[in-house]
Every structure is written in structure tokens, then in C-alpha cells.
Write a protein that holds these residues in place. Structure first.
Motif, PDB file in Angstrom:
ATOM      1  N   PRO A 210       0.819  -1.214   0.000  1.00 54.29           N
ATOM      2  CA  PRO A 210       0.000   0.000   0.000  1.00 54.29           C
ATOM      3  C   PRO A 210       0.858   1.271   0.000  1.00 54.29           C
ATOM      4  CG  PRO A 210      -0.347  -1.300   2.008  1.00 54.29           C
ATOM      5  CD  PRO A 210       0.625  -2.036   1.169  1.00 54.29           C
ATOM      6  N   GLY A 211       0.347   2.280  -0.680  1.00 59.87           N
ATOM      7  CA  GLY A 211       1.011   3.573  -0.695  1.00 59.87           C
ATOM      8  C   GLY A 211       2.028   3.761  -1.795  1.00 59.87           C
ATOM      9  N   ILE A 212       2.214   2.757  -2.664  1.00 61.21           N
ATOM     10  CA  ILE A 212       3.183   2.934  -3.747  1.00 61.21           C
ATOM     11  C   ILE A 212       2.638   3.920  -4.776  1.00 61.21           C
ATOM     12  CG2 ILE A 212       4.287   0.696  -3.382  1.00 61.21           C
ATOM     13  CD1 ILE A 212       2.762  -0.393  -5.820  1.00 61.21           C
ATOM     14  N   SER A 213       3.537   4.490  -5.549  1.00 57.53           N
ATOM     15  CA  SER A 213       3.152   5.493  -6.546  1.00 57.53           C
ATOM     16  C   SER A 213       2.405   4.846  -7.713  1.00 57.53           C
ATOM     17  CB  SER A 213       4.409   6.197  -7.078  1.00 57.53           C
ATOM     18  OG  SER A 213       5.162   5.313  -7.890  1.00 57.53           O
ATOM     19  N   ASP A 214       1.733   5.690  -8.482  1.00 55.59           N
ATOM     20  CA  ASP A 214       1.024   5.200  -9.670  1.00 55.59           C
ATOM     21  C   ASP A 214       1.994   4.549 -10.652  1.00 55.59           C
ATOM     22  OD1 ASP A 214      -1.318   6.140  -8.579  1.00 55.59           O
ATOM     23  OD2 ASP A 214      -1.481   7.873  -9.915  1.00 55.59           O
ATOM     24  N   ASP A 215       3.181   5.123 -10.797  1.00 56.50           N
ATOM     25  CA  ASP A 215       4.187   4.512 -11.686  1.00 56.50           C
ATOM     26  C   ASP A 215       4.537   3.104 -11.213  1.00 56.50           C
ATOM     27  OD1 ASP A 215       4.774   6.361 -13.774  1.00 56.50           O
ATOM     28  OD2 ASP A 215       5.883   7.614 -12.357  1.00 56.50           O
ATOM     29  N   GLU A 216       4.682   2.935  -9.903  1.00 58.28           N
ATOM     30  CA  GLU A 216       5.011   1.614  -9.359  1.00 58.28           C
ATOM     31  C   GLU A 216       3.853   0.636  -9.540  1.00 58.28           C
ATOM     32  OE1 GLU A 216       7.970   2.160  -5.669  1.00 58.28           O
ATOM     33  OE2 GLU A 216       6.203   3.475  -5.584  1.00 58.28           O
ATOM     34  N   VAL A 217       2.634   1.121  -9.407  1.00 55.91           N
ATOM     35  CA  VAL A 217       1.462   0.265  -9.622  1.00 55.91           C
ATOM     36  C   VAL A 217       1.449  -0.226 -11.068  1.00 55.91           C
ATOM     37  CG1 VAL A 217      -1.059   0.187  -9.718  1.00 55.91           C
ATOM     38  CG2 VAL A 217       0.075   1.333  -7.804  1.00 55.91           C
ATOM     39  N   LEU A 218       1.660   0.685 -12.002  1.00 56.86           N
ATOM     40  CA  LEU A 218       1.665   0.320 -13.419  1.00 56.86           C
ATOM     41  C   LEU A 218       2.813  -0.647 -13.726  1.00 56.86           C
ATOM     42  CD1 LEU A 218       0.168   0.774 -16.064  1.00 56.86           C
ATOM     43  CD2 LEU A 218       1.656   2.737 -16.482  1.00 56.86           C
TER      44      LEU A 218
END
Length: 114
Positions: free
Chosen positions: A32-40
Motif C-alpha cells: 500500500p502507498g506505492i506510486s502510480d508509476d510503481e502500480v503500473l
């Protein structure tokens, strides 16, 4: 199918997709809390379609030209979480062959591709 569910996705949707037999990684359970770039990047690493309620992914995909395996943007405000889960499940079942590599938006009226 394989999906990564962003933190913005209700847990009922994740549970329903797992019940339907899909392989689903959920950011809220993993990191939880990772950036959108990391999610992608997580979705790309696992070869998954990203499910999100966050419109910022449109910015990443269209303006910044980020690589993706497919994005499902949920625009289902004002609907119960259980109804959202049913809608998402039905749309995925009906449109499996159109989701990979596409930026798709799920609304109460159905699915549209961008």
C-alpha cells in the motif's frame, strides 16, 4: 485472466474477480502507498491488466506514453460496492478478448475503449 487491483478498487471487486477464477494481485494487500508509476510497473511485471478508479492512469498512458498491458478504469460512482463487483465481473466476462492492451472505461452503461 490476470489483474492488478489498485488501492482505489473496492475489496468486494477484488474478491469477486478471485471468486470468478481470475488471478488478482491487490496493491492494498501487497504494498500500500506505492506510486502510480510503481502500480503500473507491477501490472507490467506480472503481465496483468490494471484495474483502477484513478483517472491519473489516463495521464500516464496517454500523455506520458507509459507501457501497459491494459487498463480498466472504473467510473461507477453512486453504486453499492456489491453492485460494482457484479458490473465489473459481467463486463470482464463479456469482453475478455478486448481488454488486453486497451485502455477501457467501465461505467454503469457498459464498457468503452479509448
Amino acid at each position: 485472466m490476470k489483474f492488478v487491483g489498485d488501492e482505489s478498487v473496492e475489496s468486494q471487486i477484488i474478491e469477486r474477480l478471485r471468486f470468478d477464477g481470475h488471478e488478482v494481485w491487490y496493491v492494498a494487500e501487497m504494498n500500500p502507498g506505492i506510486s502510480d508509476d510503481e502500480v503500473l510497473q507491477t501490472a507490467n511485471t506480472f503481465g496483468c491488466i490494471l484495474i483502477t478508479g484513478d483517472k491519473d492512469f489516463g495521464e500516464l498512458v496517454f500523455r506520458e506514453k507509459k507501457v501497459h498491458q491494459g487498463v480498466l478504469l472504473l467510473r461507477l460512482t453512486g453504486i453499492t460496492n456489491q453492485s460494482k463487483a457484479e458490473i465489473v465481473s459481467a463486463v470482464i466476462i463479456s469482453n475478455q478478448d478486448q481488454l488486453a492492451g486497451a485502455f477501457s472505461v467501465i461505467t454503469p452503461g457498459g464498457l468503452r475503449h479509448r
